[in-house]
Write a protein that holds these residues in place. Sequence first.
Motif, PDB file in Angstrom:
ATOM      1  N   GLU A 178       0.828  -1.199   0.000  1.00 48.99           N
ATOM      2  CA  GLU A 178       0.000   0.000   0.000  1.00 48.99           C
ATOM      3  C   GLU A 178       0.867   1.255   0.000  1.00 48.99           C
ATOM      4  O   GLU A 178       0.574   2.222  -0.692  1.00 48.99           O
ATOM      5  CB  GLU A 178      -0.953  -0.028   1.192  1.00 48.99           C
ATOM      6  CG  GLU A 178      -2.019  -1.097   1.045  1.00 48.99           C
ATOM      7  CD  GLU A 178      -2.941  -1.192   2.234  1.00 48.99           C
ATOM      8  OE1 GLU A 178      -2.639  -0.633   3.314  1.00 48.99           O
ATOM      9  OE2 GLU A 178      -3.982  -1.847   2.093  1.00 48.99           O
ATOM     10  N   LYS A 179       1.940   1.212   0.754  1.00 49.94           N
ATOM     11  CA  LYS A 179       2.840   2.365   0.802  1.00 49.94           C
ATOM     12  C   LYS A 179       3.458   2.621  -0.578  1.00 49.94           C
ATOM     13  O   LYS A 179       3.560   3.769  -1.018  1.00 49.94           O
ATOM     14  CB  LYS A 179       3.945   2.133   1.831  1.00 49.94           C
ATOM     15  CG  LYS A 179       4.861   3.306   2.013  1.00 49.94           C
ATOM     16  CD  LYS A 179       5.887   3.069   3.103  1.00 49.94           C
ATOM     17  CE  LYS A 179       6.786   4.291   3.247  1.00 49.94           C
ATOM     18  NZ  LYS A 179       7.768   4.122   4.292  1.00 49.94           N
ATOM     19  N   GLN A 180       3.836   1.565  -1.268  1.00 50.13           N
ATOM     20  CA  GLN A 180       4.414   1.715  -2.610  1.00 50.13           C
ATOM     21  C   GLN A 180       3.383   2.264  -3.595  1.00 50.13           C
ATOM     22  O   GLN A 180       3.729   3.047  -4.477  1.00 50.13           O
ATOM     23  CB  GLN A 180       4.953   0.377  -3.118  1.00 50.13           C
ATOM     24  CG  GLN A 180       6.216  -0.072  -2.409  1.00 50.13           C
ATOM     25  CD  GLN A 180       6.607  -1.481  -2.812  1.00 50.13           C
ATOM     26  OE1 GLN A 180       5.758  -2.370  -2.898  1.00 50.13           O
ATOM     27  NE2 GLN A 180       7.889  -1.688  -3.051  1.00 50.13           N
ATOM     28  N   LEU A 181       2.123   1.866  -3.436  1.00 49.74           N
ATOM     29  CA  LEU A 181       1.062   2.392  -4.297  1.00 49.74           C
ATOM     30  C   LEU A 181       0.897   3.891  -4.089  1.00 49.74           C
ATOM     31  O   LEU A 181       0.803   4.654  -5.052  1.00 49.74           O
ATOM     32  CB  LEU A 181      -0.263   1.675  -4.034  1.00 49.74           C
ATOM     33  CG  LEU A 181      -0.378   0.254  -4.560  1.00 49.74           C
ATOM     34  CD1 LEU A 181      -1.663  -0.387  -4.059  1.00 49.74           C
ATOM     35  CD2 LEU A 181      -0.339   0.233  -6.074  1.00 49.74           C
ATOM     36  N   ILE A 182       0.866   4.315  -2.839  1.00 48.49           N
ATOM     37  CA  ILE A 182       0.732   5.742  -2.526  1.00 48.49           C
ATOM     38  C   ILE A 182       1.915   6.509  -3.098  1.00 48.49           C
ATOM     39  O   ILE A 182       1.749   7.569  -3.709  1.00 48.49           O
ATOM     40  CB  ILE A 182       0.617   5.972  -1.008  1.00 48.49           C
ATOM     41  CG1 ILE A 182      -0.624   5.284  -0.433  1.00 48.49           C
ATOM     42  CG2 ILE A 182       0.625   7.459  -0.673  1.00 48.49           C
ATOM     43  CD1 ILE A 182      -1.925   5.709  -1.029  1.00 48.49           C
ATOM     44  N   GLU A 183       3.112   5.976  -2.924  1.00 50.20           N
ATOM     45  CA  GLU A 183       4.304   6.629  -3.470  1.00 50.20           C
ATOM     46  C   GLU A 183       4.247   6.687  -4.998  1.00 50.20           C
ATOM     47  O   GLU A 183       4.668   7.664  -5.603  1.00 50.20           O
ATOM     48  CB  GLU A 183       5.577   5.918  -3.000  1.00 50.20           C
ATOM     49  CG  GLU A 183       5.841   6.069  -1.511  1.00 50.20           C
ATOM     50  CD  GLU A 183       5.869   7.510  -1.033  1.00 50.20           C
ATOM     51  OE1 GLU A 183       6.526   8.345  -1.689  1.00 50.20           O
ATOM     52  OE2 GLU A 183       5.225   7.809  -0.018  1.00 50.20           O
ATOM     53  N   GLY A 184       3.711   5.647  -5.615  1.00 54.09           N
ATOM     54  CA  GLY A 184       3.549   5.631  -7.063  1.00 54.09           C
ATOM     55  C   GLY A 184       2.588   6.709  -7.544  1.00 54.09           C
ATOM     56  O   GLY A 184       2.828   7.367  -8.561  1.00 54.09           O
ATOM     57  N   VAL A 185       1.500   6.898  -6.805  1.00 49.89           N
ATOM     58  CA  VAL A 185       0.534   7.938  -7.144  1.00 49.89           C
ATOM     59  C   VAL A 185       1.185   9.309  -7.021  1.00 49.89           C
ATOM     60  O   VAL A 185       1.084  10.153  -7.912  1.00 49.89           O
ATOM     61  CB  VAL A 185      -0.723   7.857  -6.247  1.00 49.89           C
ATOM     62  CG1 VAL A 185      -1.606   9.084  -6.415  1.00 49.89           C
ATOM     63  CG2 VAL A 185      -1.505   6.590  -6.535  1.00 49.89           C
ATOM     64  N   LYS A 186       1.880   9.526  -5.911  1.00 52.30           N
ATOM     65  CA  LYS A 186       2.546  10.813  -5.693  1.00 52.30           C
ATOM     66  C   LYS A 186       3.585  11.087  -6.780  1.00 52.30           C
ATOM     67  O   LYS A 186       3.679  12.201  -7.294  1.00 52.30           O
ATOM     68  CB  LYS A 186       3.197  10.855  -4.314  1.00 52.30           C
ATOM     69  CG  LYS A 186       2.189  10.940  -3.182  1.00 52.30           C
ATOM     70  CD  LYS A 186       2.898  10.969  -1.839  1.00 52.30           C
ATOM     71  CE  LYS A 186       1.929  11.167  -0.696  1.00 52.30           C
ATOM     72  NZ  LYS A 186       2.615  11.222   0.604  1.00 52.30           N
ATOM     73  N   LYS A 187       4.341  10.074  -7.127  1.00 52.51           N
ATOM     74  CA  LYS A 187       5.362  10.232  -8.159  1.00 52.51           C
ATOM     75  C   LYS A 187       4.712  10.584  -9.501  1.00 52.51           C
ATOM     76  O   LYS A 187       5.178  11.474 -10.210  1.00 52.51           O
ATOM     77  CB  LYS A 187       6.182   8.944  -8.281  1.00 52.51           C
ATOM     78  CG  LYS A 187       7.283   9.016  -9.318  1.00 52.51           C
ATOM     79  CD  LYS A 187       8.078   7.720  -9.365  1.00 52.51           C
ATOM     80  CE  LYS A 187       9.205   7.872 -10.368  1.00 52.51           C
ATOM     81  NZ  LYS A 187       9.400   6.765 -11.220  1.00 52.51           N
ATOM     82  N   TYR A 188       3.643   9.879  -9.829  1.00 52.48           N
ATOM     83  CA  TYR A 188       2.941  10.155 -11.084  1.00 52.48           C
ATOM     84  C   TYR A 188       2.455  11.603 -11.109  1.00 52.48           C
ATOM     85  O   TYR A 188       2.617  12.309 -12.102  1.00 52.48           O
ATOM     86  CB  TYR A 188       1.763   9.191 -11.273  1.00 52.48           C
ATOM     87  CG  TYR A 188       1.022   9.435 -12.561  1.00 52.48           C
ATOM     88  CD1 TYR A 188       1.443   8.851 -13.751  1.00 52.48           C
ATOM     89  CD2 TYR A 188      -0.083  10.281 -12.600  1.00 52.48           C
ATOM     90  CE1 TYR A 188       0.784   9.098 -14.946  1.00 52.48           C
ATOM     91  CE2 TYR A 188      -0.751  10.536 -13.796  1.00 52.48           C
ATOM     92  CZ  TYR A 188      -0.308   9.936 -14.968  1.00 52.48           C
ATOM     93  OH  TYR A 188      -0.960  10.200 -16.147  1.00 52.48           O
ATOM     94  N   ILE A 189       1.865  12.042 -10.012  1.00 56.09           N
ATOM     95  CA  ILE A 189       1.342  13.412  -9.950  1.00 56.09           C
ATOM     96  C   ILE A 189       2.478  14.424 -10.079  1.00 56.09           C
ATOM     97  O   ILE A 189       2.360  15.405 -10.811  1.00 56.09           O
ATOM     98  CB  ILE A 189       0.525  13.624  -8.661  1.00 56.09           C
ATOM     99  CG1 ILE A 189      -0.801  12.847  -8.767  1.00 56.09           C
ATOM    100  CG2 ILE A 189       0.274  15.110  -8.396  1.00 56.09           C
ATOM    101  CD1 ILE A 189      -1.628  12.804  -7.510  1.00 56.09           C
TER     102      ILE A 189
END
Length: 119
Positions: free
Chosen positions: A51-62
């Motif tokens: 879940e933490k990696q998913l959140i980081e992935g979203v932030k990175k994409y944004i």
Amino acid sequence: MKSISDKKLGEKINYSKVIDKIDTLKGVAAFNERFYKEIIKEFHGKKPKSEKQLIEGVKKYILEHYREEITLLKISEAVYVNPSYICDLFKNETGENIIEYLTRIRIEKAKELIQDVKI
């Protein structure tokens, strides 16, 4: 004939040999059950991201695309997760929804540009 369901789950099976030996409808059903259990086990055994990696992935994409038109669909496709799941997860983990985060990033980046112009 020993049916496929008699074997222990996780034991490697040569499916082509097993299929050649199936001679009843019950055997086909047992094979299908075992085959799909193996697929499900394989799928669940390999979680792509925490879940933490998913959140980081979203932030990175944004952060990489904040200047563009960003949709929830684009974000969810970038991290390979269902849009409603990523929305709920992001809100629960960060305390803000994805749109609020995107807006905050855009405002911060605009402030940085204004500061650069003033100097």
